[in-house]
Design a protein around this motif. Sequence first.
Motif, PDB file in Angstrom:
ATOM      1  N   ALA A   4       0.938  -1.202   0.085  1.00  0.00           N
ATOM      2  CA  ALA A   4       0.073   0.059   0.077  1.00  0.00           C
ATOM      3  C   ALA A   4       0.857   0.958   0.023  1.00  0.00           C
ATOM      4  O   ALA A   4       1.882   1.214   0.874  1.00  0.00           O
ATOM      5  N   LEU A   6       0.863   5.403   0.126  1.00  0.00           N
ATOM      6  CA  LEU A   6       0.170   6.541   0.288  1.00  0.00           C
ATOM      7  C   LEU A   6       1.179   7.727  -0.248  1.00  0.00           C
ATOM      8  O   LEU A   6       2.330   7.858   0.385  1.00  0.00           O
ATOM      9  N   LEU A   7       0.648   8.388  -1.136  1.00  0.00           N
ATOM     10  CA  LEU A   7       1.450   9.406  -1.725  1.00  0.00           C
ATOM     11  C   LEU A   7       0.490  10.654  -1.554  1.00  0.00           C
ATOM     12  O   LEU A   7      -0.552  11.148  -2.426  1.00  0.00           O
ATOM     13  N   MET A   8       0.884  11.728  -0.765  1.00  0.00           N
ATOM     14  CA  MET A   8       0.101  13.083  -0.595  1.00  0.00           C
ATOM     15  C   MET A   8       0.856  14.033  -1.480  1.00  0.00           C
ATOM     16  O   MET A   8       2.180  14.103  -1.918  1.00  0.00           O
ATOM     17  N   LEU A  41      -6.881  10.535  -3.771  1.00  0.00           N
ATOM     18  CA  LEU A  41      -7.348  10.692  -2.519  1.00  0.00           C
ATOM     19  C   LEU A  41      -8.019  12.206  -2.604  1.00  0.00           C
ATOM     20  O   LEU A  41      -7.340  13.146  -3.199  1.00  0.00           O
ATOM     21  N   GLY A  51      -3.882  13.578  -3.005  1.00  0.00           N
ATOM     22  CA  GLY A  51      -2.739  12.485  -3.106  1.00  0.00           C
ATOM     23  C   GLY A  51      -3.409  11.521  -3.891  1.00  0.00           C
ATOM     24  O   GLY A  51      -4.383  11.466  -4.583  1.00  0.00           O
ATOM     25  N   SER A  52      -2.738  10.209  -3.797  1.00  0.00           N
ATOM     26  CA  SER A  52      -2.942   8.900  -4.302  1.00  0.00           C
ATOM     27  C   SER A  52      -2.975   7.812  -3.522  1.00  0.00           C
ATOM     28  O   SER A  52      -2.014   7.904  -2.377  1.00  0.00           O
ATOM     29  N   LEU A  53      -3.602   6.904  -3.542  1.00  0.00           N
ATOM     30  CA  LEU A  53      -3.466   5.637  -2.596  1.00  0.00           C
ATOM     31  C   LEU A  53      -3.468   4.457  -3.740  1.00  0.00           C
ATOM     32  O   LEU A  53      -4.251   4.418  -4.500  1.00  0.00           O
ATOM     33  N   TYR A  79       4.293  14.633  -5.810  1.00  0.00           N
ATOM     34  CA  TYR A  79       4.294  14.205  -4.349  1.00  0.00           C
ATOM     35  C   TYR A  79       5.158  14.514  -3.186  1.00  0.00           C
ATOM     36  O   TYR A  79       6.229  14.682  -3.645  1.00  0.00           O
ATOM     37  N   PRO A  82       6.619   9.340   0.044  1.00  0.00           N
ATOM     38  CA  PRO A  82       5.603   8.427  -0.013  1.00  0.00           C
ATOM     39  C   PRO A  82       5.612   7.450   1.316  1.00  0.00           C
ATOM     40  O   PRO A  82       6.748   7.574   2.235  1.00  0.00           O
TER      41      PRO A  82
END
Length: 100
Positions: A4, A6-8, A41, A51-53, A79, A82
């Motif tokens: 997983a 997580l990229l804000m 996200l 962001g992205s998940l 981003y 990560p």
Amino acid sequence: MIFAILLMDCPGTADLRVQVRPEHRAYLATKSEQMAFAGPLMSDDGKTVVGSLLAIDFPDRAAVEAWLKDEPFTKAGVYEKPVIHTFTNMWAQKAGFPPA
């Protein structure tokens, strides 16, 4: 092993995200067979991408980091750093979820 990721987004990169999105999607497509899920996200209003998940199968963390190094949003500076964790899906995914 599924990771997983997580990229804000960095503040002020909304326009850059739009510009680089076609390259980003093409790069994600290279992992389509290994992808459990991926998507943006959103802010609480459901209108602003923050962001992205991603959940993608990689052999190890080094492979994740190598792949992210060449990821277009990463290279363009969209981003922030990560957050990467291994992920075990303990709940069966439902077809057609969420309901329309």
